[in-house]
Design a protein around this motif. Structure first.
Motif, PDB file in Angstrom:
ATOM      1  N   GLN A  77       0.860  -1.176   0.000  1.00  0.00           N
ATOM      2  CA  GLN A  77       0.000   0.000   0.000  1.00  0.00           C
ATOM      3  C   GLN A  77       0.896   1.226   0.000  1.00  0.00           C
ATOM      4  O   GLN A  77       1.098   1.897   1.009  1.00  0.00           O
ATOM      5  N   GLN A  78       1.431   1.504  -1.158  1.00  0.00           N
ATOM      6  CA  GLN A  78       2.283   2.672  -1.377  1.00  0.00           C
ATOM      7  C   GLN A  78       2.338   2.933  -2.871  1.00  0.00           C
ATOM      8  O   GLN A  78       1.991   2.079  -3.679  1.00  0.00           O
ATOM      9  N   GLY A  79       2.766   4.133  -3.215  1.00  0.00           N
ATOM     10  CA  GLY A  79       2.794   4.540  -4.614  1.00  0.00           C
ATOM     11  C   GLY A  79       3.862   3.821  -5.412  1.00  0.00           C
ATOM     12  O   GLY A  79       4.901   3.414  -4.880  1.00  0.00           O
ATOM     13  N   HIS A  80       3.612   3.695  -6.729  1.00  0.00           N
ATOM     14  CA  HIS A  80       4.579   3.017  -7.592  1.00  0.00           C
ATOM     15  C   HIS A  80       5.904   3.759  -7.693  1.00  0.00           C
ATOM     16  O   HIS A  80       6.912   3.171  -8.079  1.00  0.00           O
ATOM     17  N   GLU A  81       5.921   5.030  -7.298  1.00  0.00           N
ATOM     18  CA  GLU A  81       7.182   5.781  -7.315  1.00  0.00           C
ATOM     19  C   GLU A  81       8.180   5.232  -6.304  1.00  0.00           C
ATOM     20  O   GLU A  81       9.377   5.529  -6.372  1.00  0.00           O
ATOM     21  N   THR A  82       7.720   4.377  -5.373  1.00  0.00           N
ATOM     22  CA  THR A  82       8.609   3.803  -4.355  1.00  0.00           C
ATOM     23  C   THR A  82       9.194   2.458  -4.773  1.00  0.00           C
ATOM     24  O   THR A  82       9.957   1.863  -4.014  1.00  0.00           O
ATOM     25  N   LEU A  83       8.880   1.992  -5.956  1.00  0.00           N
ATOM     26  CA  LEU A  83       9.333   0.655  -6.326  1.00  0.00           C
ATOM     27  C   LEU A  83      10.848   0.528  -6.350  1.00  0.00           C
ATOM     28  O   LEU A  83      11.386  -0.534  -6.065  1.00  0.00           O
ATOM     29  N   GLY A  84      11.556   1.610  -6.636  1.00  0.00           N
ATOM     30  CA  GLY A  84      13.019   1.579  -6.604  1.00  0.00           C
ATOM     31  C   GLY A  84      13.579   1.349  -5.217  1.00  0.00           C
ATOM     32  O   GLY A  84      14.695   0.837  -5.064  1.00  0.00           O
ATOM     33  N   GLN A  85      12.808   1.684  -4.186  1.00  0.00           N
ATOM     34  CA  GLN A  85      13.229   1.451  -2.804  1.00  0.00           C
ATOM     35  C   GLN A  85      12.858   0.048  -2.333  1.00  0.00           C
ATOM     36  O   GLN A  85      13.441  -0.467  -1.387  1.00  0.00           O
ATOM     37  N   VAL A  86      11.869  -0.575  -2.976  1.00  0.00           N
ATOM     38  CA  VAL A  86      11.360  -1.877  -2.558  1.00  0.00           C
ATOM     39  C   VAL A  86      12.049  -3.022  -3.300  1.00  0.00           C
ATOM     40  O   VAL A  86      12.432  -4.023  -2.699  1.00  0.00           O
ATOM     41  N   LYS A 108     -12.709   9.615  -7.524  1.00  0.00           N
ATOM     42  CA  LYS A 108     -12.081  10.003  -8.787  1.00  0.00           C
ATOM     43  C   LYS A 108     -11.058  11.132  -8.624  1.00  0.00           C
ATOM     44  O   LYS A 108     -10.409  11.526  -9.580  1.00  0.00           O
ATOM     45  N   HIS A 109     -10.895  11.630  -7.408  1.00  0.00           N
ATOM     46  CA  HIS A 109      -9.888  12.659  -7.149  1.00  0.00           C
ATOM     47  C   HIS A 109      -8.531  12.046  -6.814  1.00  0.00           C
ATOM     48  O   HIS A 109      -7.524  12.728  -6.816  1.00  0.00           O
ATOM     49  N   ILE A 110      -8.530  10.755  -6.497  1.00  0.00           N
ATOM     50  CA  ILE A 110      -7.272  10.056  -6.237  1.00  0.00           C
ATOM     51  C   ILE A 110      -6.825   9.442  -7.559  1.00  0.00           C
ATOM     52  O   ILE A 110      -7.382   8.438  -8.009  1.00  0.00           O
ATOM     53  N   ILE A 111      -5.835  10.083  -8.174  1.00  0.00           N
ATOM     54  CA  ILE A 111      -5.386   9.681  -9.505  1.00  0.00           C
ATOM     55  C   ILE A 111      -3.875   9.473  -9.512  1.00  0.00           C
ATOM     56  O   ILE A 111      -3.164   9.954  -8.640  1.00  0.00           O
ATOM     57  N   THR A 112      -3.418   8.744 -10.518  1.00  0.00           N
ATOM     58  CA  THR A 112      -1.978   8.644 -10.726  1.00  0.00           C
ATOM     59  C   THR A 112      -1.486   9.987 -11.252  1.00  0.00           C
ATOM     60  O   THR A 112      -2.242  10.750 -11.857  1.00  0.00           O
ATOM     61  N   LYS A 113      -0.216  10.270 -11.020  1.00  0.00           N
ATOM     62  CA  LYS A 113       0.348  11.588 -11.358  1.00  0.00           C
ATOM     63  C   LYS A 113       1.562  11.432 -12.270  1.00  0.00           C
ATOM     64  O   LYS A 113       2.307  10.460 -12.157  1.00  0.00           O
ATOM     65  N   PRO A 114       1.791  12.417 -13.145  1.00  0.00           N
ATOM     66  CA  PRO A 114       2.925  12.332 -14.063  1.00  0.00           C
ATOM     67  C   PRO A 114       4.275  12.153 -13.362  1.00  0.00           C
ATOM     68  O   PRO A 114       5.086  11.327 -13.788  1.00  0.00           O
ATOM     69  N   ASP A 115       4.519  12.904 -12.274  1.00  0.00           N
ATOM     70  CA  ASP A 115       5.834  12.828 -11.634  1.00  0.00           C
ATOM     71  C   ASP A 115       6.085  11.475 -10.982  1.00  0.00           C
ATOM     72  O   ASP A 115       7.204  10.943 -11.041  1.00  0.00           O
ATOM     73  N   THR A 116       5.058  10.866 -10.392  1.00  0.00           N
ATOM     74  CA  THR A 116       5.262   9.557  -9.758  1.00  0.00           C
ATOM     75  C   THR A 116       5.399   8.458 -10.818  1.00  0.00           C
ATOM     76  O   THR A 116       6.179   7.523 -10.646  1.00  0.00           O
ATOM     77  N   THR A 117       4.663   8.587 -11.896  1.00  0.00           N
ATOM     78  CA  THR A 117       4.786   7.618 -12.984  1.00  0.00           C
ATOM     79  C   THR A 117       6.170   7.693 -13.610  1.00  0.00           C
ATOM     80  O   THR A 117       6.799   6.659 -13.875  1.00  0.00           O
ATOM     81  N   LYS A 118       6.678   8.896 -13.811  1.00  0.00           N
ATOM     82  CA  LYS A 118       8.028   9.052 -14.373  1.00  0.00           C
ATOM     83  C   LYS A 118       9.072   8.428 -13.441  1.00  0.00           C
ATOM     84  O   LYS A 118       9.983   7.720 -13.900  1.00  0.00           O
ATOM     85  N   LYS A 119       8.946   8.669 -12.156  1.00  0.00           N
ATOM     86  CA  LYS A 119       9.891   8.105 -11.190  1.00  0.00           C
ATOM     87  C   LYS A 119       9.854   6.571 -11.230  1.00  0.00           C
ATOM     88  O   LYS A 119      10.892   5.915 -11.163  1.00  0.00           O
ATOM     89  N   ALA A 120       8.657   6.004 -11.338  1.00  0.00           N
ATOM     90  CA  ALA A 120       8.522   4.548 -11.424  1.00  0.00           C
ATOM     91  C   ALA A 120       9.178   4.011 -12.697  1.00  0.00           C
ATOM     92  O   ALA A 120       9.898   3.003 -12.661  1.00  0.00           O
ATOM     93  N   LEU A 121       8.952   4.684 -13.812  1.00  0.00           N
ATOM     94  CA  LEU A 121       9.573   4.251 -15.068  1.00  0.00           C
ATOM     95  C   LEU A 121      11.097   4.311 -14.984  1.00  0.00           C
ATOM     96  O   LEU A 121      11.791   3.399 -15.450  1.00  0.00           O
ATOM     97  N   GLU A 122      11.601   5.369 -14.379  1.00  0.00           N
ATOM     98  CA  GLU A 122      13.054   5.515 -14.248  1.00  0.00           C
ATOM     99  C   GLU A 122      13.660   4.424 -13.361  1.00  0.00           C
ATOM    100  O   GLU A 122      14.801   4.027 -13.562  1.00  0.00           O
ATOM    101  N   ALA A 123      12.898   3.921 -12.402  1.00  0.00           N
ATOM    102  CA  ALA A 123      13.381   2.827 -11.560  1.00  0.00           C
ATOM    103  C   ALA A 123      13.250   1.476 -12.270  1.00  0.00           C
ATOM    104  O   ALA A 123      14.067   0.577 -12.056  1.00  0.00           O
ATOM    105  N   LEU A 124      12.245   1.326 -13.112  1.00  0.00           N
ATOM    106  CA  LEU A 124      12.018   0.050 -13.797  1.00  0.00           C
ATOM    107  C   LEU A 124      12.985  -0.195 -14.951  1.00  0.00           C
ATOM    108  O   LEU A 124      13.461  -1.322 -15.124  1.00  0.00           O
ATOM    109  N   LEU A 125      13.252   0.816 -15.746  1.00  0.00           N
ATOM    110  CA  LEU A 125      14.047   0.598 -16.963  1.00  0.00           C
ATOM    111  C   LEU A 125      15.393  -0.086 -16.705  1.00  0.00           C
ATOM    112  O   LEU A 125      15.737  -1.026 -17.426  1.00  0.00           O
ATOM    113  N   PRO A 126      16.177   0.318 -15.696  1.00  0.00           N
ATOM    114  CA  PRO A 126      17.448  -0.373 -15.469  1.00  0.00           C
ATOM    115  C   PRO A 126      17.280  -1.821 -14.994  1.00  0.00           C
ATOM    116  O   PRO A 126      18.180  -2.636 -15.148  1.00  0.00           O
ATOM    117  N   ARG A 127      16.133  -2.142 -14.423  1.00  0.00           N
ATOM    118  CA  ARG A 127      15.874  -3.492 -13.915  1.00  0.00           C
ATOM    119  C   ARG A 127      15.240  -4.392 -14.980  1.00  0.00           C
ATOM    120  O   ARG A 127      15.133  -5.602 -14.794  1.00  0.00           O
TER     121      ARG A 127
END
Length: 188
Positions: A77-86, A108-127
């Motif tokens: 239960q945390q944002g995908h932007e934390t996947l690089g820490q997990v 509908k006010h709780i949405i994914t955000k561009p900055d957190t999605t970018k951070k998640a992508l940046e952590a995923l690509l090297p892995r």
């Protein structure tokens, strides 16, 4: 007949995910993708699934319990932007999937955000393993959705073609802003 972006995302996952793989559901939502991934990786694989909402985690946990798939999943239960820490730096990821927007039948006010999605992508690509895929299904028909679509589109277009193939898939003659699928595939 042409398939929806959501169904095409499942086809793209089924083509590459194998028993024993490590995969990511970056937005677990109601657990449909998490369950598919858990089934594909089998008991020897690992699914990391992220969502900020307790409602999503509980719905996913219930679904996985019913299907006897909890053993190969880690629900966070945390944002995908934390996947690089997990996820350890040395982990090879075969696939990741995002459904960007908001949790159906919820706030509908709780949405994914561009900055957190970018951070998640940046952590995923090297892995990401060679021939691995990151699939993003972008639902953008809500406030803030166009910004995230723009970020994903720009981010994908800037990936070097020497290292990645990027595909987009969308219906261009449908009303109500149908989702757009992006697939990033790492070259061997």
């Amino acid at each position: 007949m042409l398939t929806t972006a959501l169904h095409f995302s499942h086809t793209l996952l089924k083509e590459i995910v194998q028993v024993g793989d490590t995969v990511v559901d970056a937005t677990m939502g109601n657990g449909h993708d998490t369950a598919l991934l858990a089934e594909l990786v089998g008991r020897t694989g690992q699914v990391y699934a992220f969502d900020v909402q307790e409602q999503a985690v509980q719905a996913t946990k219930h679904r996985l319990h019913e299907l006897h798939l909890l053993g190969q999943t880690t629900l966070l239960q945390q944002g995908h932007e934390t996947l690089g820490q997990v996820i350890p730096d040395t982990t090879d990821i075969r696939a990741a999937v995002f459904n960007l927007g908001y949790l159906p039948k919820s706030d509908k006010h709780i949405i994914t955000k561009p900055d957190t999605t970018k951070k998640a992508l940046e952590a995923l690509l090297p892995r990401l393993r060679p021939k691995g895929r990151i699939i993003l299904v972008v639902y953008y028909g809500h406030e803030g959705g166009a910004d995230e679509l723009s970020l994903v589109n720009d981010y994908c277009q800037q990936l070097p073609q020497e290292a990645y193939n990027v595909l987009t898939y969308q219906f261009i003659n449908q009303r109500n802003q149908p989702p757009i699928l992006f697939c990033i595939e790492k070259k061997p």
